[in-house]
Write a protein that holds these residues in place. Structure first.
Motif, PDB file in Angstrom:
ATOM      1  N   VAL A  11       0.845  -1.207   0.000  1.00  0.00           N
ATOM      2  CA  VAL A  11       0.000   0.000   0.000  1.00  0.00           C
ATOM      3  C   VAL A  11       0.873   1.247   0.000  1.00  0.00           C
ATOM      4  O   VAL A  11       0.622   2.210  -0.742  1.00  0.00           O
ATOM      5  N   ASP A  12       1.920   1.242   0.814  1.00  0.00           N
ATOM      6  CA  ASP A  12       2.825   2.398   0.868  1.00  0.00           C
ATOM      7  C   ASP A  12       3.437   2.685  -0.504  1.00  0.00           C
ATOM      8  O   ASP A  12       3.614   3.847  -0.889  1.00  0.00           O
ATOM      9  N   LYS A  13       3.702   1.633  -1.256  1.00  0.00           N
ATOM     10  CA  LYS A  13       4.346   1.804  -2.563  1.00  0.00           C
ATOM     11  C   LYS A  13       3.405   2.351  -3.631  1.00  0.00           C
ATOM     12  O   LYS A  13       3.855   2.959  -4.600  1.00  0.00           O
ATOM     13  N   VAL A  14       2.093   2.105  -3.468  1.00  0.00           N
ATOM     14  CA  VAL A  14       1.169   2.486  -4.540  1.00  0.00           C
ATOM     15  C   VAL A  14       0.584   3.885  -4.377  1.00  0.00           C
ATOM     16  O   VAL A  14      -0.033   4.396  -5.311  1.00  0.00           O
ATOM     17  N   ILE A  15       0.749   4.507  -3.214  1.00  0.00           N
ATOM     18  CA  ILE A  15       0.130   5.815  -2.992  1.00  0.00           C
ATOM     19  C   ILE A  15       0.601   6.834  -4.017  1.00  0.00           C
ATOM     20  O   ILE A  15      -0.195   7.574  -4.610  1.00  0.00           O
ATOM     21  N   SER A  16       1.906   6.878  -4.257  1.00  0.00           N
ATOM     22  CA  SER A  16       2.443   7.848  -5.231  1.00  0.00           C
ATOM     23  C   SER A  16       1.926   7.590  -6.645  1.00  0.00           C
ATOM     24  O   SER A  16       1.450   8.528  -7.312  1.00  0.00           O
ATOM     25  N   PRO A  17       1.956   6.333  -7.147  1.00  0.00           N
ATOM     26  CA  PRO A  17       1.358   6.082  -8.469  1.00  0.00           C
ATOM     27  C   PRO A  17      -0.139   6.424  -8.522  1.00  0.00           C
ATOM     28  O   PRO A  17      -0.614   6.962  -9.519  1.00  0.00           O
ATOM     29  N   PHE A  18      -0.866   6.112  -7.454  1.00  0.00           N
ATOM     30  CA  PHE A  18      -2.292   6.446  -7.414  1.00  0.00           C
ATOM     31  C   PHE A  18      -2.491   7.953  -7.596  1.00  0.00           C
ATOM     32  O   PHE A  18      -3.347   8.401  -8.368  1.00  0.00           O
ATOM     33  N   ARG A  19      -1.715   8.753  -6.856  1.00  0.00           N
ATOM     34  CA  ARG A  19      -1.871  10.211  -6.927  1.00  0.00           C
ATOM     35  C   ARG A  19      -1.505  10.749  -8.302  1.00  0.00           C
ATOM     36  O   ARG A  19      -2.122  11.699  -8.789  1.00  0.00           O
ATOM     37  N   SER A  20      -0.535  10.121  -8.936  1.00  0.00           N
ATOM     38  CA  SER A  20      -0.160  10.581 -10.282  1.00  0.00           C
ATOM     39  C   SER A  20      -1.240  10.230 -11.306  1.00  0.00           C
ATOM     40  O   SER A  20      -1.380  10.909 -12.329  1.00  0.00           O
ATOM     41  N   ILE A  21      -2.027   9.182 -11.032  1.00  0.00           N
ATOM     42  CA  ILE A  21      -3.080   8.758 -11.967  1.00  0.00           C
ATOM     43  C   ILE A  21      -4.333   9.613 -11.811  1.00  0.00           C
ATOM     44  O   ILE A  21      -4.893  10.103 -12.797  1.00  0.00           O
ATOM     45  N   CYS A  22      -4.801   9.802 -10.578  1.00  0.00           N
ATOM     46  CA  CYS A  22      -6.099  10.473 -10.406  1.00  0.00           C
ATOM     47  C   CYS A  22      -6.047  11.735  -9.557  1.00  0.00           C
ATOM     48  O   CYS A  22      -7.097  12.315  -9.242  1.00  0.00           O
ATOM     49  N   ASN A  26      -7.876  12.855  -4.897  1.00  0.00           N
ATOM     50  CA  ASN A  26      -8.722  11.689  -5.170  1.00  0.00           C
ATOM     51  C   ASN A  26      -8.123  10.395  -4.632  1.00  0.00           C
ATOM     52  O   ASN A  26      -8.491   9.307  -5.081  1.00  0.00           O
ATOM     53  N   VAL A  27      -7.215  10.530  -3.680  1.00  0.00           N
ATOM     54  CA  VAL A  27      -6.649   9.385  -2.961  1.00  0.00           C
ATOM     55  C   VAL A  27      -6.749   9.687  -1.474  1.00  0.00           C
ATOM     56  O   VAL A  27      -6.250  10.717  -1.020  1.00  0.00           O
ATOM     57  N   SER A  28      -7.416   8.837  -0.712  1.00  0.00           N
ATOM     58  CA  SER A  28      -7.623   9.123   0.710  1.00  0.00           C
ATOM     59  C   SER A  28      -7.153   7.974   1.591  1.00  0.00           C
ATOM     60  O   SER A  28      -7.485   6.808   1.360  1.00  0.00           O
ATOM     61  N   LEU A  29      -6.387   8.357   2.626  1.00  0.00           N
ATOM     62  CA  LEU A  29      -5.970   7.419   3.663  1.00  0.00           C
ATOM     63  C   LEU A  29      -6.665   7.731   4.994  1.00  0.00           C
ATOM     64  O   LEU A  29      -6.397   7.082   6.001  1.00  0.00           O
ATOM     65  N   GLY A  30      -7.559   8.722   4.976  1.00  0.00           N
ATOM     66  CA  GLY A  30      -8.216   9.151   6.205  1.00  0.00           C
ATOM     67  C   GLY A  30      -9.086   8.066   6.802  1.00  0.00           C
ATOM     68  O   GLY A  30      -9.807   7.360   6.086  1.00  0.00           O
ATOM     69  N   GLU A  31      -9.052   7.958   8.118  1.00  0.00           N
ATOM     70  CA  GLU A  31      -9.786   6.887   8.800  1.00  0.00           C
ATOM     71  C   GLU A  31     -11.291   7.002   8.576  1.00  0.00           C
ATOM     72  O   GLU A  31     -11.967   6.003   8.303  1.00  0.00           O
ATOM     73  N   ALA A  32     -11.820   8.224   8.657  1.00  0.00           N
ATOM     74  CA  ALA A  32     -13.272   8.398   8.497  1.00  0.00           C
ATOM     75  C   ALA A  32     -13.721   8.000   7.092  1.00  0.00           C
ATOM     76  O   ALA A  32     -14.752   7.338   6.926  1.00  0.00           O
ATOM     77  N   ILE A  33     -12.968   8.387   6.078  1.00  0.00           N
ATOM     78  CA  ILE A  33     -13.306   8.044   4.692  1.00  0.00           C
ATOM     79  C   ILE A  33     -13.212   6.537   4.489  1.00  0.00           C
ATOM     80  O   ILE A  33     -14.083   5.919   3.854  1.00  0.00           O
ATOM     81  N   ARG A  34     -12.170   5.925   5.044  1.00  0.00           N
ATOM     82  CA  ARG A  34     -12.004   4.474   4.885  1.00  0.00           C
ATOM     83  C   ARG A  34     -13.151   3.720   5.575  1.00  0.00           C
ATOM     84  O   ARG A  34     -13.671   2.753   5.025  1.00  0.00           O
ATOM     85  N   GLU A  35     -13.542   4.172   6.757  1.00  0.00           N
ATOM     86  CA  GLU A  35     -14.639   3.502   7.464  1.00  0.00           C
ATOM     87  C   GLU A  35     -15.965   3.686   6.730  1.00  0.00           C
ATOM     88  O   GLU A  35     -16.788   2.767   6.676  1.00  0.00           O
ATOM     89  N   GLN A  36     -16.173   4.869   6.173  1.00  0.00           N
ATOM     90  CA  GLN A  36     -17.386   5.119   5.387  1.00  0.00           C
ATOM     91  C   GLN A  36     -17.493   4.149   4.216  1.00  0.00           C
ATOM     92  O   GLN A  36     -18.596   3.726   3.845  1.00  0.00           O
TER      93      GLN A  36
END
Length: 472
Positions: A11-22, A26-36
């Protein structure tokens, strides 16, 4: 523990590629968003993903899926979170693809009665868009669900007796597979009213609950708005009389648009919650669609049948406001049931049996509820043989939760013993995987496993749903 450590590193490795794509926003690691994004409307506990992404187009979905595939990260599609079987829980962690930003209505062809939509488009949004065209999309599960999510669970609802379920109304799908490949199940851009070309890939993905791919577009059948609509309510002395009326109405060829059953407990709850005053006995809500002349014939036939089964005179809802109030009360049955026990949570069962077995299973189920001392008012799409017990349970009472679980298992097996199914419209999700095996048998499960292995060999697409771990 080692697997979790490896996945966290991935997961740590993909955050940067994710952000470059979208994009970073549009990439969230926040606890509230993840629980939602780790829970739906079911009683299954929250299973948050490790990260949530919000793609804006199919190209971004494909690119994100390729990254997940390269790092062996599970992918969980998310529409509106209105499912009822725990289908969005990230049971193995991974990446939630929240598709709300893909909300375009594309390629409306009024003359051909079809439209293509993205996964962020909901049922109500589509019908609002169609308001001035004379067309509508009638599949109505109650919740304002995502149309692609409705395809993924093969949803239906109150109008299915006349207009069919999602399975009959999806003409084509655009799907992103776990490795990022984009396919069109009926051919790119194709929308014939019928086809006998090759395997029916469209219906393979309808009802697949995100376990085979991510639905990024669906082409849907539309219908002309009826010239006239009228609704009615009819009370009966028994469940048998109400169901007999339903069967006879269908047998005479009346093209009934909706015919809904509510037992005495459910109608009492709806009366209290929606400020209604119907008799507290088994009740049918009916709706007729057609021309003014055809409605007269439909209503006359239906009324004659209900009265022959000791039904009451019809109580009419003719104008749009009154009709909408009536059907809102039916759709609010979930909340009406919850209001019977404030502070408790509702869980909806979802069995379906042949019409002739409906009186027997409802009578046996009501007896089971009384003997088990459980609260479970019954409402159902009686024209399809599909009904729900809206179980109201204290989530903090382990013994009651266990009793409800045992009851739902008995109910599902009762339906299977009557040649029915353990789920008519909610899907398998987490809770009905063992029942699915009982329903279709081990050989059919092996065929499903083979299809899953072919399309998703690494078991990355919504793992843990439909098929049990031992079957993969």
């Amino acid at each position: 523990m080692c697997v979790l450590f490896i996945q966290k590193a991935a997961v740590d490795k993909v955050i940067s590629p994710f952000r470059s794509i979208c994009g970073k926003d549009n990439v969230s690691l926040g606890e509230a968003i993840r629980e939602q994004h780790g829970k739906d409307e079911s009683v299954h506990r929250c299973r948050p993903p490790d990260v949530v992404v919000f793609p804006r187009c199919v190209e971004e979905v494909s690119a994100l899926a390729k990254v997940c595939h390269d790092h062996n990260l599970p992918i969980i599609p998310f529409g509106t979170g209105t499912g009822l079987e725990g289908g969005v829980g990230a049971v193995q962690g991974g990446v939630c693809f929240s598709l709300r930003n893909m909300d375009q209505i594309l390629n409306l062809h009024p003359e051909d009665f079809d439209v293509t939509v993205e996964p962020g488009v909901t049922r109500k949004a589509l019908n609002a868009y169609l308001r001035d065209t004379g067309l509508w999309f009638p599949v109505d599960p109650g919740a304002d669900a995502s149309l692609c999510g409705m395809a993924a669970t093969s949803a239906s609802g109150t109008n299915a007796v006349r207009y069919g379920t999602m399975r009959e109304n999806v003409m084509n799908l655009e799907v992103v597979l776990s490795n990022g490949t984009v396919i069109h199940t009926a051919g790119k851009g194709r929308r014939p009213r019928k086809t006998s070309a090759g395997y029916n890939l469209t219906n393979l993905f309808v009802g697949s609950e995100g376990t085979l791919g991510i639905i990024t577009k669906t082409t849907l059948r539309l219908y002309g708005v009826p010239e006239a609509m009228v609704s009615a309510v009819c009370s009966f002395p028994s469940v048998q009389a109400a169901v007999d009326s339903t069967v006879q109405i269908l047998q005479t060829g009346v093209p009934i648009a909706r015919i809904e059953f509510l037992d005495d407990v459910m109608i009492d709850a709806c009366n209290k919650f929606s400020s209604l005053s119907y008799p507290v006995t088994p009740t049918l809500f009916l709706e007729f669609h057609g021309s003014e002349r055809s409605l007269e014939e439909q209503v006359s036939t239906a009324e004659e049948i209900t009265q022959s089964n000791e039904g009451s005179d019809f109580q009419w809802a003719r104008d749009a406001e009154t009709r909408n109030r009536l059907w809102k009360a039916r759709h609010d049955a979930w909340y009406a049931a919850q209001a019977l026990r404030p502070g408790c949570k509702a869980y909806s069962t979802d069995v379906c049996v042949p019409l002739s077995r409906l009186p027997q299973i409802i009578v046996e189920t009501k007896k089971d509820l009384l003997e088990s001392r459980l609260t479970g008012p019954i409402a159902g799409h009686v024209g399809d043989g599909n009904f729900h017990c809206l179980m109201v349970v204290d989530p903090n009472d382990p013994d009651e939760l266990h009793q409800v679980h045992l009851f739902t298992e008995r109910l599902a097996r009762r339906a299977l013993a009557m040649d029915g199914t353990c789920t008519g419209e909610h899907g398998v999700g987490l809770g009905k995987r063992a029942l699915l095996c009982e329903e279709v048998g081990p050989l059919a499960i092996q065929v499903m496993k083979g299809l899953k292995d072919s399309l998703d060999p690494r078991n990355l697409m919504n793992p843990g749903k439909i098929l049990q771990r031992g079957e993969l």
